[in-house]
Scaffold this motif. Structure first.
Motif, PDB file in Angstrom:
ATOM      1  N   GLY A 406       0.265  -1.324   0.180  1.00  0.00           N
ATOM      2  CA  GLY A 406      -0.071  -0.155   0.041  1.00  0.00           C
ATOM      3  C   GLY A 406       0.547   1.526   0.015  1.00  0.00           C
ATOM      4  N   ILE A 407       1.844   1.197  -0.400  1.00  0.00           N
ATOM      5  CA  ILE A 407       2.890   2.314  -0.138  1.00  0.00           C
ATOM      6  C   ILE A 407       3.336   3.091  -2.283  1.00  0.00           C
ATOM      7  CG2 ILE A 407       5.197   3.295   0.495  1.00  0.00           C
ATOM      8  CD1 ILE A 407       4.968   1.314   2.787  1.00  0.00           C
ATOM      9  N   GLU A 408       3.350   3.954  -2.724  1.00  0.00           N
ATOM     10  CA  GLU A 408       3.689   4.636  -3.834  1.00  0.00           C
ATOM     11  C   GLU A 408       4.652   4.508  -3.570  1.00  0.00           C
ATOM     12  OE1 GLU A 408       1.863   6.334  -7.296  1.00  0.00           O
ATOM     13  OE2 GLU A 408       2.472   7.641  -5.805  1.00  0.00           O
ATOM     14  N   VAL A 409       6.006   4.051  -4.681  1.00  0.00           N
ATOM     15  CA  VAL A 409       7.521   4.353  -4.406  1.00  0.00           C
ATOM     16  C   VAL A 409       7.737   4.393  -5.432  1.00  0.00           C
ATOM     17  CG1 VAL A 409       9.847   3.672  -4.513  1.00  0.00           C
ATOM     18  CG2 VAL A 409       7.793   2.523  -2.188  1.00  0.00           C
ATOM     19  N   LYS A 410       8.106   5.818  -5.751  1.00  0.00           N
ATOM     20  CA  LYS A 410       9.067   6.231  -7.272  1.00  0.00           C
ATOM     21  C   LYS A 410       9.888   6.727  -7.830  1.00  0.00           C
ATOM     22  CE  LYS A 410       4.601   8.934  -8.245  1.00  0.00           C
ATOM     23  NZ  LYS A 410       3.611  10.275  -8.074  1.00  0.00           N
ATOM     24  N   ALA A 411      10.661   6.533  -9.098  1.00  0.00           N
ATOM     25  CA  ALA A 411      12.014   6.575  -8.988  1.00  0.00           C
ATOM     26  C   ALA A 411      12.222   7.875  -9.695  1.00  0.00           C
ATOM     27  CB  ALA A 411      12.946   5.717  -9.651  1.00  0.00           C
ATOM     28  N   ALA A 412      13.452   8.394  -9.777  1.00  0.00           N
ATOM     29  CA  ALA A 412      14.228   9.807  -9.591  1.00  0.00           C
ATOM     30  C   ALA A 412      15.759   9.235 -10.579  1.00  0.00           C
ATOM     31  CB  ALA A 412      13.822  11.324  -9.607  1.00  0.00           C
ATOM     32  N   GLN A 413      15.614   9.421 -11.824  1.00  0.00           N
ATOM     33  CA  GLN A 413      17.286   9.185 -11.795  1.00  0.00           C
ATOM     34  C   GLN A 413      17.816  10.872 -12.133  1.00  0.00           C
ATOM     35  OE1 GLN A 413      17.959   6.725 -15.040  1.00  0.00           O
ATOM     36  NE2 GLN A 413      16.249   5.127 -14.644  1.00  0.00           N
ATOM     37  N   SER A 414      19.058  11.118 -11.940  1.00  0.00           N
ATOM     38  CA  SER A 414      19.485  11.962 -12.032  1.00  0.00           C
ATOM     39  C   SER A 414      21.018  11.658 -12.235  1.00  0.00           C
ATOM     40  CB  SER A 414      19.611  13.235 -10.821  1.00  0.00           C
ATOM     41  OG  SER A 414      19.622  12.946 -10.241  1.00  0.00           O
TER      42      SER A 414
END
Length: 559
Positions: A406-414
């Motif tokens: 029930g946890i939304e995890v997003k990824a952000a690359q840089s």
């Protein structure tokens, strides 16, 4: 050279301090290798995405090289195994009986690479510089240093400071005659002058080269040139190994356990030391924003992970278990508190327990399957460096597992530079990284580096190693108490370890994943003398700068 030649100034926020032990000689994006170069040229790839941005300031988190190779400390401490410190600019060290004075004898007849003499004044200057700039003072230097004569210095402390010795003696020494007008936090060093076995030969955004110092006090090394390449990421590094165009990288390649069978000129060596984490910007009081400031969210993520799956998919089963106390297993098991119920992380997920923790903290599961509070969905973003394929896979896997809980995890690359800026300034929710060990096999150092509030900062300010901005006076007091005790007084020290571990396991500012199996792939046909089980003289990672500097000096060309 005038004092300001070879440097330029940047905003302080972009150059927050980092540990003098240093983690990163990294660089990437573009460029190509040429293994047909001279047989004594070593071509290294260290894993950063993005072109090199010149900076050889050994105190800066955006340094690209020079720590150990150009700027030497007084002694080298081998964190790969228990051993005596290796004399470098220092030759002897001795504590007084009560641990309030450390006397160090310096090496004679050493010169800086601009041919100026190295003296005790340079050592005193360096430590005064560190003390005057808290953001680079990750060793906690708070004493006084005196030059007795050109080859002897004395460190004096108000209280016993036995445990500070290894860290202090690992600080890189800089030349007073060139650094007296340098801001060590803000300035970018373009033309470094050191005492080390190498000097800067050439810099380009796609690669930079160090050349052997013919006047090095230890003798000119046999590896005459070290060329650090920029590539596009882990896949490019693996391709370069397959093509035979690089000599050393520390990072994943396909079927890494059978490296020598697949590539007969190469071999792989693995050692587990770096503890992988989802580091949170943890303190709302210091300006952190997002649901990860709630310890319940961090605990829920901890239980949502299927670490067996993460190890298989992201790390080719080279990772090992990890303790939520961050005492390194198995070498530091004796320091784990008897009061800790789970000595090591759960390998299988427990989404029900994750949900229970969240619900007790006031989160409610919605019809979409995700938890929410005050109308806001529980969604967190993890920052990753572009090209770090193992970490990218790990975060993608964690995101899938967290969704089940029930946890939304997003990824952000840089790029690595952007990622480092976010980490130092607190402009992140979660960031995947690893916590590293100190100079000896003792958890005090990791606690002092990453959990002591003195190396944190408000969001927008320049944090040191406590980039999670964890601020707990109970932990601070226990860390300070440990600094006053001898390393061999287990009975006196353990109650403080118990206190620290109870706090950090409950608060979990750094969410444990697994202990990374740090694997180097290196060219054994071109060079001999690499670390091995029989001679583990340094931690075998090209990005562990002080260790890599010793390895470069040990290698012998085979051509």
């Amino acid at each position: 050279m005038s004092p300001n030649n070879g440097l330029r100034r940047r905003a302080a926020a972009a150059l927050a301090g980092t540990a003098v032990l240093g983690l990163a000689l990294t660089g990437c994006s573009g460029g190509s290798a040429d293994s047909s170069a001279d047989a004594s040229t070593l071509i290294a790839y260290t894993g950063q995405a993005g072109d090199y941005q010149i900076n050889f300031n050994p105190f800066s988190p955006t340094k690209i090289g020079g720590l150990g190779t150009i700027f030497e400390p007084l002694f080298f401490h081998n964190k790969a195994q228990v051993s005596d410190p290796l004399p470098l600019l220092g030759t002897e060290q001795a504590w007084n009986e009560d641990g309030t004075e450390l006397s160090v004898t310096l090496r004679e007849d050493v010169q800086w690479s601009d041919e100026e003499a190295f003296t005790a004044d340079d050592v005193v200057f360096t430590f005064d510089l560190i003390k005057a700039n808290p953001s680079i003072n990750n060793a906690g230097w708070d004493g006084e240093i005196t030059a007795v004569d050109d080859t002897h210095v004395v460190f004096a402390f108000d209280a016993p400071a036995f445990v500070k010795g290894p860290d202090l003696l690992s600080i890189p020494i800089v030349p007073e005659h060139l650094w007296k007008d340098v801001n060590p936090v803000e300035d970018v060093m373009e033309e470094p002058v050191g005492t080390g076995a190498y000097t800067l030969d050439e810099f380009k955004p796609q690669a930079f080269t160090l050349k052997a110092n013919p006047d090095y006090w230890g003798g000119e090394p046999e590896v005459t040139l070290i060329r650090f390449l920029s590539l596009s990421g882990n896949q490019a590094g693996a391709d370069a190994i397959a093509a035979g165009t690089i000599d050393w990288q520390t990072g994943p390649i396909p079927d890494i356990l059978n490296t020598n069978e697949n590539f007969p000129n190469y071999d792989a060596y693995t050692q587990a030391q770096n503890q992988m984490v989802l580091a949170s910007c943890s303190s709302a009081d210091l300006g952190c924003e997002g649901p990860q400031t709630d310890p319940a969210v961090r605990q829920a993520l901890y239980y949502a992970m299927d670490r067996t799956q993460i190890n298989s998919l992201a790390f080719m089963d080279t990772a090992s278990d990890e303790s939520p106390t961050f005492a390194l297993t198995p070498s530091q098991d004796e320091f784990i508190s008897a009061d800790i119920a789970e000595k090591t992380v759960p390998m299988e997920p427990d989404p029900e327990k994750a949900g229970q923790i969240l619900e007790e903290a006031g989160w409610t599961k919605g019809d979409d399957g995700f938890y929410a509070k005050d109308g806001e969905t529980l969604s967190v973003t993890v920052e990753i460096v572009t090209g770090w394929t193992d970490y990218i896979t790990a975060v993608d896997t964690i995101a899938s597992q967290a969704a089940t809980a029930g946890i939304e995890v997003k990824a952000a690359q840089s790029s690595w530079n952007e990622w480092t800026e976010k980490k130092g300034s607190g402009s992140f929710e979660l960031i995947i990284d690893s916590l590293y060990q100190g100079p000896t096999a003792d958890p005090y150092y990791l606690y002092n580096y990453f959990f002591d509030s003195s190396s944190g900062a408000e969001v927008g300010g320049s944090a040191g190693l406590n980039y999670s901005r964890y601020d707990n006076p109970v932990v601070d007091d226990a860390v300070n108490a440990l600094a006053n005790l001898p390393l061999d007084d287990a009975a006196a020290r353990q109650p403080y370890f118990d206190t620290i571990q109870a706090e950090i396991v409950r608060d979990m500012p750094y969410i444990p994943i697994l202990t990374g199996g740090t694997t180097s792939v290196w060219n054994t046909a071109k060079f001999s003398g690499w670390p091995s089980d029989d001679d583990l003289y340094a931690f075998p990672a090209v990005w562990s700068a002080l260790d890599a500097a010793e390895i470069f000096k040990h290698l012998e060309p085979q051509g």
